[in-house]
Design an enzyme around this catalytic site. Structure first.
Site, PDB file in Angstrom:
ATOM      1  N   HIS A  31       0.828  -1.196   0.000  1.00 42.14           N
ATOM      2  CA  HIS A  31       0.000   0.000   0.000  1.00 42.14           C
ATOM      3  C   HIS A  31       0.870   1.257   0.000  1.00 42.14           C
ATOM      4  O   HIS A  31       1.313   1.710   1.050  1.00 42.14           O
ATOM      5  CB  HIS A  31      -0.902   0.007   1.231  1.00 42.14           C
ATOM      6  CG  HIS A  31      -1.772  -1.207   1.353  1.00 42.14           C
ATOM      7  ND1 HIS A  31      -1.282  -2.444   1.741  1.00 42.14           N
ATOM      8  CD2 HIS A  31      -3.097  -1.380   1.128  1.00 42.14           C
ATOM      9  CE1 HIS A  31      -2.273  -3.323   1.745  1.00 42.14           C
ATOM     10  NE2 HIS A  31      -3.393  -2.709   1.382  1.00 42.14           N
ATOM     11  N   HIS A 482     -27.574 -15.769  25.946  1.00 47.49           N
ATOM     12  CA  HIS A 482     -26.412 -15.552  26.811  1.00 47.49           C
ATOM     13  C   HIS A 482     -25.583 -16.823  27.021  1.00 47.49           C
ATOM     14  O   HIS A 482     -24.572 -16.781  27.712  1.00 47.49           O
ATOM     15  CB  HIS A 482     -26.877 -15.054  28.183  1.00 47.49           C
ATOM     16  CG  HIS A 482     -27.306 -13.608  28.185  1.00 47.49           C
ATOM     17  ND1 HIS A 482     -28.188 -13.099  27.275  1.00 47.49           N
ATOM     18  CD2 HIS A 482     -26.956 -12.575  28.997  1.00 47.49           C
ATOM     19  CE1 HIS A 482     -28.378 -11.808  27.528  1.00 47.49           C
ATOM     20  NE2 HIS A 482     -27.631 -11.466  28.567  1.00 47.49           N
TER      21      HIS A 482
END
Ligand SMILES: Cc1ncc(C[n+]2csc(CCOP(=O)(O)OP(=O)(O)O)c2C)c(N)n1
Ligand SMILES: *[C@@H]1O[C@H](CO)[C@@H](O)[C@H](O)[C@H]1NC(C)=O
Ligand SMILES: *[C@@H]1O[C@H](CO)[C@@H](O)[C@H](O)[C@H]1NC(C)=O
Ligand SMILES: CC(=O)N[C@H]1CO[C@H](CO)[C@@H](O)[C@@H]1O
Ligand SMILES: [Mg+2]
Length: 685
Positions: A31, A482
């Site tokens: 990059h 949960h």
């Protein structure tokens, strides 16, 4: 303080830009855009402000630098090379090649001078908050009048991507609350990400967002060439002691390239003719690659000299501190060296079989209560579940800005709020700083929210301890939303992550012992909400091996291997089977990673050949095939109800497991032939 230009500024910035093009060009991968765009701010920060000694990259009071937009690492590697860290020109030429010191994204512990591993966007931002908390905490704990021993800054570079990520928002929110004046973030506001102009997806007012978090927000309109503006914004950020600062730096991605300002330069090498034109534009020889003018090296040697001198001054300050404050000095020196407090492990509680049954979350609290007074390195916290997960030891003070009246920076308990992912990234920063053993707490189910940070703990080797409670259907009424079913196997599959599921008091102490003494391995302690009796035969010494025989039998017909809250159920089943003449051994396997590290002979003695092995856990059975012939567990999601009823619904009871065990014994008897331990394999990785 105002900016004094140097004759070396332009040439240094041009060096960084052209080198970035060459580094990425030679690798034909990487990059170039952000490194070219951020070259000016990097040069001003490192040449004018940054305190570090490249010849001793671990000097404790160095400023910390984090490249949260880790894809821009060509920039960081170039800076490290120019400043004289252990990174040669040949290393730059080996960018992104196998086994090089310049991997595709920065890796802590791999390349000299890299503080934290970055690349997964937003994580570095969170790590930066952790580094700044560590700095503030150690300063408040050890600095004395006339001895500003810990007084440095954490600088973070980030891009649009990092600021779109939730983890950075969580970390930014708590950093504002904590008033971390030592944290300075430089946002590469280039209006480009992979999909092109950020107008397609990112149109919020970032400045207003950070103002509302309680940050100082500064803007530099021309980050491409206004060095004086960059300088004064960093100087202003350093002046603000009660708020973190974000500097919105407007830059042009790929500055100098023919395709500057477009996403074309984000993640692709520049074309050959573009590199030629870039070098010509900056007055560099267009036929030379990896060209570094002497002036640039000279300018960066000055930075290194400044850093070495600062460290020397600091060393003598530390020596006089030692004269005046020998006790504090000894402790600080120990923490800097990475040693644990002498004899801390002697405080780990042990239990008798007759001691009352307790939830392992409670057993964890007992451990923390026992070890905390002589273990100042522990810096704990919870994501708003302090009461449930029992992580705050009585008498500990909250880590809070003094102005809130809620605590102090010397406090050792962090109120993370409901921000699991931010908490995980912050804990990585705390561990990376040094001198701190961070633990963080939430329900096991919500550790998954932080999985992005947890895998980076494991990859980077940060000793972060997760106190993960409510670890199965045993939490009962809260129900399937949960109840973690898949969580254990996800984290057991993560390399270098110790997932512990202790079955009783001694095993809980063992889990803490291994978690604390494993310097380069994070741990998740998976703890029950429901009470667990102490197992006759569990000891710290046995459990630290990750697995052991909790109930031995000779010439057994069956072995049941289990963990955590189900070991007692396995023992119950074994007793029922025994009463019917079916001899059953029981193995407790609280930590796969640690068990797998034991010698083969030991492992084969625990999970031996000769009889079938049945695994039992109130979780997904995935992965247990490695240790057993047959697996019992949850076929799908759990259910809401009183926990005993939920266990009954899924058949995880002594009597049902005895029935299952009988079926297994019958099946293998009918099948005939030798029953070989699943650990016997042609090879192991
Ligand atoms: C969590 C995460 N998601 C996706 C990516 C892939 N990725 C790498 S860079 C990038 C775009 C980042 O844009 P920005 O931060 O503005 O960088 P710039 O293009 O300005 O260099 C993306 C999506 C990643 N590295 N991490
Ligand atoms: C950082 O540390 C050095 C050395 O101790 C010190 O001279 C410098 O002033 C510190 N920086 C700040 C801003 O406090
Ligand atoms: C726990 O460990 C201690 C010390 O090794 C031992 O004496 C005790 O019996 C163990 N407790 C149980 C429940 O086995
Ligand atoms: C030490 C501590 O803070 N313990 C608390 C844990 O949570 C319970 C409530 O669930 C409190 O009663 C304890 O005081
Ligand atoms: Mg961008």
């Amino acid at each position: 303080m105002s900016f004094v230009p140097s004759q070396f500024d332009d040439v240094s910035i041009a060096t960084i830009r052209t080198l970035a093009a060459d580094v990425v060009g030679k690798a034909n991968s990487g990059h170039p855009g952000a490194p070219m765009g951020m070259a000016p701010v990097a040069h001003v920060l490192f040449s004018r402000f940054f305190n570090a000694n490249p010849k001793d990259s671990k000097w404790f009071n160095r400023d910390r630098f984090v490249l949260s937009n880790g894809h821009a690492c060509a920039l960081q590697y170039i800076l490290l090379h120019l400043m004289g860290y252990k990174l040669s020109m040949d290393d730059l030429k080996a960018f992104r090649q196998l086994d090089s010191l310049t991997p595709g994204h920065p890796e802590a512990g791999h390349t000299d001078g890299i503080e934290v591993t970055t690349g997964p966007l937003g994580q570095g931002f969170g790590n930066g908050v952790g580094l700044a908390i560590a700095q503030a905490h150690l300063a408040a704990t050890y600095n004395k009048d006339g001895f500003d021993l810990i007084n440095n800054y954490t600088y973070v570079f980030c891009g649009d991507g990092c600021l779109m990520e939730g983890v950075a928002s969580e970390a930014a929110s708590i950093a504002g609350h904590l008033q971390l004046g030592n944290l300075i973030v430089i946002y590469d506001d280039n209006h480009i990400s992979i999909d092109g102009d950020t107008a397609v997806a990112f149109t919020e007012n970032v400045g207003q967002r950070f103002l509302s978090y309680g940050w100082q927000v500064l803007t530099v309109d021309n980050g491409d060439s206004d060095l004086a503006g960059i300088y004064s914004s960093i100087a202003e950020a350093r002046q603000e002691k009660n708020k973190p600062t974000i500097i919105k730096l407007k830059t042009t991605i790929g500055f100098g390239s023919k395709v500057q300002g477009t996403h074309g330069v984000h993640g692709s090498p520049l074309k050959a003719d573009d590199i030629v034109s870039l070098k010509t534009k900056f007055g560099f020889p267009s036929d030379q690659s990896f060209h570094v003018p002497q002036e640039t090296y000279f300018a960066y040697e000055e930075i290194a000299k400044r850093g070495a001198a600062l460290q020397q001054q600091w060393n003598s300050a530390l020596a006089s501190y030692g004269q005046q404050y020998p006790k504090e000095y000894a402790e600080l020196a120990r923490r800097i060296s990475g040693k644990l407090p002498e004899g801390w492990e002697k405080n780990l509680p042990v239990y008798k079989p007759t001691d009352a049954a307790q939830a392992s979350r409670k057993l964890s609290e007992i451990v923390l209560t026992a070890i905390t007074p002589s273990f100042p390195d522990l810096l704990g916290g919870s994501a708003d579940l302090t009461g449930s997960n029992l992580t705050k030891v009585k008498g500990t003070v909250d880590f809070q800005p003094p102005s809130t009246g809620l605590g102090s920076y010397a406090g050792t308990y962090i109120r993370y709020g409901v921000r699991e992912h931010g908490m995980g990234a912050i804990a990585n920063g705390l561990a990376a700083y040094g001198g701190i053993v961070p633990f963080v707490a939430t329900f096991l189910n919500f550790v998954s929210y932080a999985a992005g940070a947890v895998r980076l703990s494991a990859l980077s080797g940060h000793r972060v301890i997760w106190v993960a409670t409510h670890d199965s259907i045993g939490l009962g009424e809260d129900g399937p939303t949960h109840q973690p079913i898949e969580t254990a196997i996800h984290f057991r599959a993560t390399p270098n992550l110790a997932f512990w599921r202790p079955a009783d008091g001694n095993e809980t102490s063992a889990a803490y012992y291994v978690a604390v003494t494993s310097e380069s391995t994070p741990s998740i302690l998976s703890l029950s909400r429901q009470n667990l009796p102490n197992l006759a035969g569990s000891t710290i010494e046995r459990a630290v091996r990750g697995g052991y025989v909790v109930q031995e039998e000779s010439n057994e017909a069956l072995t049941i291997v289990s963990s955590g809250s189900e070991v007692t159920i396995a023992l119950d089943a074994a007793a029922k089977l025994g009463a019917e003449g079916i001899k059953t051994r029981v193995v407790s396997l609280p930590c796969w990673l640690v068990f797998d590290q034991q010698p083969e002979e030991y492992r084969l003695s625990v999970l031996r050949s000769g009889a079938p092995i049945l695994s039992l856990e109130a979780l997904s059975t995935a992965g247990w095939q490695k240790y057993s012939h047959e697996q019992y567990g949850l076929p799908g999601w759990g259910a809401s109800g009183p926990y005993q009823k939920v266990y009954e619904k899924f058949g995880i009871t002594g009597s049902n497991i005895a029935a299952v065990g009988k079926k297994v014994v019958e099946f293998y008897k009918q099948k005939g032939g030798e029953v070989v331990s699943p650990l016997v394999k042609a090879f192991t990785l």
